[in-house]
Write a protein that holds these residues in place. Structure first.
Motif, PDB file in Angstrom:
ATOM      1  N   GLY A   1       0.825  -1.202   0.000  1.00  0.00           N
ATOM      2  CA  GLY A   1       0.000   0.000   0.000  1.00  0.00           C
ATOM      3  C   GLY A   1       0.861   1.253   0.000  1.00  0.00           C
ATOM      4  O   GLY A   1       1.890   1.309   0.676  1.00  0.00           O
TER       5      GLY A   1
ATOM      6  N   GLY B   1       0.796   5.458   0.528  1.00  0.00           N
ATOM      7  CA  GLY B   1       0.044   6.586   1.069  1.00  0.00           C
ATOM      8  C   GLY B   1       0.048   7.784   0.137  1.00  0.00           C
ATOM      9  O   GLY B   1       0.979   7.978  -0.649  1.00  0.00           O
TER      10      GLY B   1
ATOM     11  N   ARG C   1      -8.608   4.488   3.794  1.00  0.00           N
ATOM     12  CA  ARG C   1      -7.454   3.909   4.486  1.00  0.00           C
ATOM     13  C   ARG C   1      -7.428   2.400   4.276  1.00  0.00           C
ATOM     14  O   ARG C   1      -8.467   1.742   4.311  1.00  0.00           O
ATOM     15  CB  ARG C   1      -7.540   4.226   5.986  1.00  0.00           C
ATOM     16  CG  ARG C   1      -6.329   3.741   6.768  1.00  0.00           C
ATOM     17  CD  ARG C   1      -6.266   4.366   8.146  1.00  0.00           C
ATOM     18  NE  ARG C   1      -5.043   3.975   8.839  1.00  0.00           N
ATOM     19  CZ  ARG C   1      -4.670   4.426  10.028  1.00  0.00           C
ATOM     20  NH1 ARG C   1      -5.427   5.288  10.670  1.00  0.00           N
ATOM     21  NH2 ARG C   1      -3.541   4.026  10.594  1.00  0.00           N
TER      22      ARG C   1
ATOM     23  N   ILE D   1      -2.299   1.816   5.760  1.00  0.00           N
ATOM     24  CA  ILE D   1      -1.878   2.999   5.005  1.00  0.00           C
ATOM     25  C   ILE D   1      -2.991   4.038   4.886  1.00  0.00           C
ATOM     26  O   ILE D   1      -4.075   3.764   4.367  1.00  0.00           O
ATOM     27  CB  ILE D   1      -1.408   2.579   3.592  1.00  0.00           C
ATOM     28  CG1 ILE D   1      -0.285   1.538   3.682  1.00  0.00           C
ATOM     29  CG2 ILE D   1      -0.983   3.782   2.777  1.00  0.00           C
ATOM     30  CD1 ILE D   1       1.013   2.026   4.248  1.00  0.00           C
TER      31      ILE D   1
ATOM     32  N   ILE E   1      -4.802   6.177   1.113  1.00  0.00           N
ATOM     33  CA  ILE E   1      -4.170   5.215   0.199  1.00  0.00           C
ATOM     34  C   ILE E   1      -4.423   5.610  -1.250  1.00  0.00           C
ATOM     35  O   ILE E   1      -5.564   5.874  -1.656  1.00  0.00           O
ATOM     36  CB  ILE E   1      -4.613   3.769   0.502  1.00  0.00           C
ATOM     37  CG1 ILE E   1      -3.805   2.799  -0.369  1.00  0.00           C
ATOM     38  CG2 ILE E   1      -6.127   3.590   0.364  1.00  0.00           C
ATOM     39  CD1 ILE E   1      -3.777   1.388   0.154  1.00  0.00           C
TER      40      ILE E   1
ATOM     41  N   LEU F   1      -2.806   0.441  -4.276  1.00  0.00           N
ATOM     42  CA  LEU F   1      -2.757  -0.863  -3.621  1.00  0.00           C
ATOM     43  C   LEU F   1      -2.272  -1.834  -4.689  1.00  0.00           C
ATOM     44  O   LEU F   1      -2.948  -2.053  -5.696  1.00  0.00           O
ATOM     45  CB  LEU F   1      -4.142  -1.266  -3.109  1.00  0.00           C
ATOM     46  CG  LEU F   1      -4.189  -2.611  -2.385  1.00  0.00           C
ATOM     47  CD1 LEU F   1      -3.429  -2.539  -1.058  1.00  0.00           C
ATOM     48  CD2 LEU F   1      -5.633  -3.037  -2.131  1.00  0.00           C
TER      49      LEU F   1
END
Lengths: 403, 403
Positions: B185, B187, B234, B246, B249, B252
């Protein structure tokens, strides 16, 4: 229609939706209509200033409702959006200045005495999650338009309470005195001067058996119980409507007779339409099986065609929820929904979701819960003068247009 | 001593407690001492202005701890007192202005694509309650005084998350691409200019198996996830320490290798004392069994002799808690505590309580949890350079004087 920003609102509201849509102004129009339709929001009263103003509807200084669109899907209702319904003005902030010093008189036990919150905290600890729901939740759906706050679904929440079990207190005081058949709680509100106290005091009796699940609670959702919700100490009677959960409790008595306070003898009675409340009629106490859909709902706009997660909450009052069915055609056909999220015990509500494929069109979405005793949420409300206990699935249905 | 109000504080602090008590000034003295001892409280940063300042300790603008005395006993940690630990400055409020429009890129699946929160909301719904805990919670108890925030117990909370299961998203996109062994993940924080992005970006890899329980969550404790806690979206990886969940996000990805971001390759590693982090060392990921007592604690004053409810929280990280023992003699003897309150699933914490009769005296209160796999909370911490993963029951014990 070429200069929309100069159009007076009246003109805009009278305009043709399709013409506005063609001009790319549909969202402008709906916004203007929403503004025109919504009455000016009332301000939050001081004792409830911590509430999220965007998540609630302030009906009056003593009645605040959670918006249907604000419930979310995480089981526990946040304190800042939980409904408020007070029968009397809120006591002064000074009563929560020294919470542990708050006294409650325990009567109708072998060894009656006064106990402070500080003492109660040494006597036991339990945590219970339960649906707190105003007796009049759903009143707005009665075609008879009963007087009282016009709650739709938001005079309810699922709340975590911590305190001492009433049974632990009773045990420590020698047990219930002989011949007692009710548990009667008295609120510590300041009573208006010049009136017979019985006519205004908040005092309610529930069957003695309710003591098994009851708490004297000092904590709600992980914080000391706020003044708005009955702090420093509230009687919690899981499965019973809100009014039975006495705020600012100053006396808990086991009694041979029901309280003679007006709120017990005449208030909160299931009275036939057109009649007044009296002690011969059933009292509003135990809740029964109920559910409603929180998403999609018209307030959130039109969902896009395709997969839609139809979700809501269901509870059984005194019994756990066994299952929930969802209809997209106003109750002609039903499908079993999936219960999701944590099961917080039989007095809590459960979340449900049904994943549905919805092409463009208009749908009447309804939900119908069943409890573990086999009780099924009814299609119709039980008519009564004051608009109590509305569990009708038809009344709680929503009409949604998929675009 | 006859005119206490004119005494300088220095004098008061140096004065004899018994003499002050005789003069009825004990509470005045203890208040003055508390004021003298406590450093000036830092103000709450703007993005966390909704926090209850009385319930938290502001370590810095990116690190806020829940006070041990504020945890209460109602399982779910209220949002307004949940800890905050950000690795980078909080993004601007503008990213939560239109939450449903937030995009996340899904990679390492058969059909990679970008999805908005609006689209994710149609794909599935699940609610998970889990302990969110900073890897460094308990760091303050390391005698080696590792650098970093000196958390005691309050960099943890039990939180309800709602969102779409990652497995539903993966399924809709054709499944995980061949050869992938991590879920990574990334951020969406704004990265400081002029630095190698890999040196600062928040990007973490967890084993692929973690996707089974993971959510992309838009709701926390019944409200849209606040900016402070990673909203609009998140990644939630139940059972894994906070840094793996994370915030904001933006990507992913299922990957064949661990992220090469510094926070993954060198940060959050269990490094032997005196050494630096490197990729050969174990990464801080799954949590393990831990508990601590929240009441009575010295911060709340001395409990009165008699019955005391010793209470706290226990969790198993990846496994449910089976039981908790409590000691009043620093671990020489133990008694089984009672688990109370709702069981919100294996990733949530449980409350426990032991009712004890405590005469006047000083007690070392400790708790020791066991999970369903038979793992027992250890007496000692695992020494490491950065002060991670402290689960020592001895470190979390409290000394309480019963008066």
């Amino acid at each position: 229609m070429q200069q929309p920003t100069s159009l007076p609102r009246r003109h805009l509201l009278a305009g043709s939706a399709s013409a506005l849509a063609a001009a790319g102004l549909a969202s402008f129009q709906s916004q203007a209509m929403a503004q025109a339709a919504a009455p000016a929001a009332k301000p939050l009263p001081g004792y409830a200033s911590f509430k999220n103003a965007d998540a609630v509807i302030v009906h009056s200084s003593t009645t605040i409702e959670t918006k249907r669109s604000a419930f979310g899907s995480s089981v526990v209702t946040p304190t800042n959006q939980l409904y408020v319904r007070n029968n009397l003005p809120t006591p002064p902030e000074s009563i929560v200045a020294d919470r542990d010093a708050w006294p409650v008189q325990i009567d109708g036990v072998k060894k009656p005495r006064q106990l402070t919150v500080r003492e109660l905290k040494t006597m036991g600890l339990e945590t219970v999650t339960m649906v707190l729901q105003c007796s009049g939740n759903g009143r707005a759906f009665f075609p008879s338009k009963p007087s009282g706050t016009q709650w739709t679904v938001g005079a309810a929440g699922c709340v975590v309470w911590s305190g001492v079990p009433v049974r632990d207190v009773v045990k420590a005081l020698g047990g219930v005195a002989d011949g007692m058949v009710y548990m009667t709680g008295t609120g510590g509100e300041v009573l208006p001067a010049g009136l017979d106290p019985k006519s205004v005091i908040v005092e309610r009796s529930v069957p003695l058996a309710a003591l098994e699940d009851a708490l004297l609670a000092w904590e709600m959702n992980g914080e000391p119980v706020s003044l708005a919700h009955g702090g420093p100490l509230r009687l919690i009677v899981p499965g019973y409507t809100g009014v039975n959960n006495i705020k600012y409790i100053k006396q808990l008595a086991f009694t041979a007779k029901e309280s003679e306070a007006h709120i017990m003898s005449h208030g909160y009675r299931i009275s036939p339409p057109g009649s007044k409340g009296d002690p011969s009629q059933p009292s509003v106490q135990e809740m029964s099986v109920k559910s409603w859909i929180n998403s999609p709902i018209p307030e959130d706009g039109n969902p896009a065609a395709g997969t839609v997660q139809i979700q809501g909450v269901a509870f059984g009052g005194m019994n756990a929820v066994k299952g929930v069915e969802v209809s997209i055609d106003g109750g002609k056909t039903w499908k079993q929904a999936r219960l999701v999220g944590p099961d917080m015990g039989k007095f809590a509500w459960r979340q449900f979701v049904l994943q549905a494929q919805l092409p463009k069109g208009t749908y009447q979405l309804a939900s119908r819960a069943t409890d573990v005793k086999g009780n099924v949420q009814p299609e119709t409300r039980g008519e009564n003068q004051s608009g109590y206990n509305n569990t009708s699935w038809a009344d709680h249905a929503v009409t949604v247009t998929v675009a």
